[in-house]
Scaffold this motif. Structure first.
Motif, mmCIF file in Angstrom:
data_model
loop_
_atom_site.group_PDB
_atom_site.id
_atom_site.type_symbol
_atom_site.label_atom_id
_atom_site.label_comp_id
_atom_site.label_asym_id
_atom_site.label_seq_id
_atom_site.Cartn_x
_atom_site.Cartn_y
_atom_site.Cartn_z
ATOM 1 N N ASP A 156 0.893 -1.219 0.034
ATOM 2 C CA ASP A 156 -0.074 0.000 0.009
ATOM 3 C C ASP A 156 0.864 1.217 0.131
ATOM 4 O O ASP A 156 0.619 2.400 -0.663
ATOM 5 N N LEU A 157 2.118 1.279 0.639
ATOM 6 C CA LEU A 157 2.820 2.294 0.903
ATOM 7 C C LEU A 157 3.488 2.609 -0.336
ATOM 8 O O LEU A 157 3.620 3.847 -0.911
ATOM 9 N N LEU A 158 4.032 1.372 -1.039
ATOM 10 C CA LEU A 158 4.555 1.529 -2.118
ATOM 11 C C LEU A 158 3.678 2.343 -3.347
ATOM 12 O O LEU A 158 4.259 2.942 -4.315
ATOM 13 N N MET A 159 2.489 1.798 -3.166
ATOM 14 C CA MET A 159 1.506 2.327 -4.244
ATOM 15 C C MET A 159 1.248 3.947 -4.011
ATOM 16 O O MET A 159 1.086 4.726 -4.848
ATOM 17 N N ILE A 160 1.158 4.086 -2.735
ATOM 18 C CA ILE A 160 0.761 5.562 -2.353
ATOM 19 C C ILE A 160 2.090 6.178 -2.690
ATOM 20 O O ILE A 160 1.777 7.505 -3.184
ATOM 21 N N GLY A 161 3.079 5.975 -2.577
ATOM 22 C CA GLY A 161 4.413 6.611 -2.870
ATOM 23 C C GLY A 161 4.534 6.833 -4.412
ATOM 24 O O GLY A 161 4.982 7.968 -4.720
ATOM 25 N N HIS A 162 4.012 5.808 -5.181
ATOM 26 C CA HIS A 162 4.167 6.148 -6.634
ATOM 27 C C HIS A 162 3.202 7.317 -7.063
ATOM 28 O O HIS A 162 3.538 8.026 -7.805
ATOM 29 N N CYS A 163 1.916 7.241 -6.614
ATOM 30 C CA CYS A 163 1.066 8.248 -6.682
ATOM 31 C C CYS A 163 1.469 9.645 -6.287
ATOM 32 O O CYS A 163 1.416 10.674 -7.047
ATOM 33 N N LEU A 164 2.088 9.643 -5.029
ATOM 34 C CA LEU A 164 2.344 11.151 -4.537
ATOM 35 C C LEU A 164 3.610 11.557 -5.632
ATOM 36 O O LEU A 164 3.678 12.830 -5.693
ATOM 37 N N ARG A 165 4.875 10.882 -5.735
ATOM 38 C CA ARG A 165 5.811 11.491 -6.660
ATOM 39 C C ARG A 165 4.977 11.522 -8.051
ATOM 40 O O ARG A 165 5.650 12.519 -8.618
ATOM 41 N N GLY A 166 4.223 10.975 -8.453
ATOM 42 C CA GLY A 166 3.644 11.358 -9.791
ATOM 43 C C GLY A 166 2.956 12.456 -9.766
ATOM 44 O O GLY A 166 3.357 13.245 -10.758
ATOM 45 N N LEU A 167 2.243 12.567 -8.758
ATOM 46 C CA LEU A 167 1.504 14.013 -8.974
ATOM 47 C C LEU A 167 2.394 15.136 -8.434
ATOM 48 O O LEU A 167 2.078 16.243 -9.080
ATOM 49 N N ALA A 168 3.474 15.002 -7.816
ATOM 50 C CA ALA A 168 4.358 15.878 -7.562
ATOM 51 C C ALA A 168 5.140 16.147 -8.791
ATOM 52 O O ALA A 168 5.436 17.357 -9.099
#
Length: 625
Positions: free
Chosen positions: A41-53
């Protein structure tokens, strides 16, 4: 991600927001548990956050986290019933526990997400970051919820009761002050974000989990996150909701009421009136530690300290509370000055109540009663306390203690409240030290009117009263000549009785108040009295000797000097001079008993010169010639 960057349209942004929403929703029940699912879950959230950033859409990630994760939690917990839990309606007794519950629940559910965000985007220089979930994702929705609901807003920011407003402000201020550390506390271990020493072995077994990024939130990152909380525009708007000037007026009004009531009673009953309304244990501490004795000064100091109690003071109002403290001191000083200078009188009773007008049939009866009542009117018992020696000395000593306490003990109390050394604060140590200096300077300035009043009390009032009392017996100097003129009395053997009474008022007062003499006054007040009285004494003796010499000259011209000398062989004039010599010796001994050097008193030096001619007469009288 390539499609998103290529289109740049709303659909792409919505896709990313949906991905963020879905990631948060899918993991909201599992984040915070130590499992492989949490890492995914954290890996997925991290990808989303970095992508949006990378796409410059960090605000969407913050909004999604606030909307999907935090707002439902806040709605489930914040209510008027929960706010008033454990107390009466409107008292907000459950606010502190509610805020703690919210912080703990957010940390338990989303602490690892917040740590991941701060470890990825957080900066140690407190500058702007691409994604700030702590400020925009947690604090912003919570502050908005507290300000949006009219009932909760009224209960928190405008309760109408000073104590409740202070408790609410303190609870929310304390909550905000530790919010960053509360949400990021377990992620504060320093590290490189990778796995441990068994990374190679895990990869050989086919597991790449040790290579996943793990958040490592340092203390500097937490401090920077806290600084962003304080600088956020919503925090400024939140703080503006507090009606702090009205709160100060309520608290300052309470102190003014206490002091005004105390001064009114003192004016009616005198300085010993028991006007202290504070805690008796604190009263005993003030008496033992600071030395206060008069209840009015105990009441003032208790009110001054009360302003800085944890359940009264608010740090943003520190400058107002400090100004209020100086105004209270100034109010008491003005009251004392007015009494010392006779502008107000003590012991005055309130005016009698006016009886209603009598009806026509009762005019005669009421008229008689009025006449009779006029004969029973109490005589005026008012007085000016500045004319009472003991009152002036007692008040001057209390002023001395007050001046010393304000610039030392009270300054330390204020500084420990506003700028406590070693405590966590939004100010650095240099700024705190500057604050302590400002506090000390303000209180020194507030007490600058006290020292002149102390000097006036002693150098003018006390000296004037004692000088008048000590000078009163000097009227008996003229009677020395009458004692021996044409009386055929033997030569004197001891000083006149009045001499021992000249400095008696000074001696008795000095014995009672020598330990309560202000250090800045020293011995000058005593010397001023002795100097003045001695000069008046020498002037009276000089005038008497001149009169005696003129009388002797007249007697000699009439050839009756021998008859006037009597059997003793000493003329009446010589007897008077001998008496003045004995009186001078007695007076000089009394001056010495006060700790003064007689050779430095001009009046005594003059007295010695005036009576020096009687030294031979005294020797002859002792020898029996």
């Amino acid at each position: 991600d390539e499609r998103e960057s290529g289109t740049g349209g709303d659909g792409g942004g919505g896709s990313n927001s949906s991905a963020a929403n879905g990631a948060v929703t899918a993991t909201s029940g599992t984040i915070g548990t130590d499992s492989a699912a949490e890492e995914r879950d954290l890996l997925m959230i991290g990808h989303c956050l970095r992508g949006l950033a990378l796409l410059g859409r960090g605000k969407e990630a913050e909004g999604a986290f606030a909307r999907v994760a935090i707002m439902p939690l806040i709605r489930s917990k914040v209510s008027m019933g929960r706010l008033d839990e454990g107390g009466a309606r409107g008292q907000c007794t459950g606010l502190s526990s509610l805020l703690d519950d919210i912080a703990q629940t957010i940390y338990a559910s989303f602490g690892s997400v917040l740590q991941l965000s701060e470890a990825t985007f957080g900066a140690t220089d407190a500058g702007p970051v691409e994604i700030d979930l702590v400020t925009a994702g947690v604090w912003a929705p919570l502050a908005t919820a507290l300000m949006a609901d009219p009932a909760i807003k009224m209960a928190l920011f405008s309760p109408g009761i000073a104590g409740i407003l202070q408790a609410n402000y303190t609870a929310l201020d304390s909550f905000l002050g530790v919010l960053a550390s509360s949400l990021l506390k377990d992620g504060a271990a320093e590290g490189d974000g990778l796995g441990g020493t068994n990374t190679a072995a895990a990869i050989a077994d086919g597991s790449f989990a040790p290579l996943y990024f793990r958040p490592a939130v340092s203390a500097d990152i937490i401090q920077a996150a806290q600084a962003r909380l304080y600088r956020h525009p919503l925090t400024t708007d939140f703080n503006k909701k507090w009606n702090l000037p009205i709160y100060y007026q309520l608290r300052f009004g309470e102190c003014c009421t206490r002091l005004n009531k105390a001064m009114t009673r003192v004016q009616e009953e005198g300085w010993e009136a028991d006007v202290y309304t504070g805690d008796e244990a604190f009263s005993a501490e003030l008496r033992n530690k600071l030395g206060f004795e008069l209840p009015l000064f105990l009441e003032l100091y208790d009110a001054l300290v009360w302003l800085w109690r944890p359940d009264v003071v608010l740090r943003p109002l520190s400058h107002r509370f400090l100004r209020g403290a100086t105004q209270l001191v100034g109010r008491l000083v003005a009251f004392i000055r007015d009494g010392l200078e006779g502008r107000i009188r003590f012991g005055e009773k309130p005016p009698p109540k006016i009886e209603p007008k009598a009806v026509a049939g009762d005019q005669e009866e009421n008229g008689s009663a009025k006449v009779n009542g006029d004969h029973n009117v109490d005589p005026d018992s008012s007085y000016v306390w500045g004319e009472r020696l003991e009152d002036v000395a007692a008040v001057a000593w209390e002023l001395t203690l007050l001046e010393s306490s304000i610039t030392h003990d009270y300054a330390e109390t204020v500084a420990a409240t506003i700028a406590p050394p070693g405590a966590s604060s939004t100010n650095n140590e240099s700024e705190l030290e500057d604050l302590r200096g400002i506090i000390s300077d303000a209180l020194v300035e507030a007490s600058q009117d006290i020292a002149p009043m102390i000097r006036q009390s002693w150098s003018d009032v006390i000296v004037g009263i004692l000088t008048a009392k000590c000078s009163a017996p000097l009227s008996a100097v003229k009677g020395v000549a009458a004692t021996y003129r044409m009386t055929n009395r033997p030569p004197p053997q001891q000083p006149s009785p009045f001499v021992s009474t000249i400095l008696r008022p000074l001696s008795e007062f000095y014995g009672s108040y020598s330990s309560r003499t202000p250090p800045q006054v020293g011995e000058r007040w005593k010397m001023a009295i002795v100097y003045t009285v001695s000069e008046r004494y020498s002037a009276a003796v000089e005038e008497l000797i001149a009169t005696v010499e003129r009388t002797e000259s007249a007697l000699k011209s009439r050839k009756i000097r021998r008859a006037a000398s009597g059997a003793s062989g000493m003329s009446d004039g010589d007897k008077v001079k001998l008496q003045l010599f004995l009186d001078h010796k007695e007076f000089a001994d009394n001056v010495s008993s006060l700790g003064l050097d007689v050779d430095t008193v001009p009046g005594l030096v003059e007295l010695k010169a005036l009576t020096e001619a009687a030294v031979t007469l005294h020797a002859q009288n002792v020898a029996g010639y």
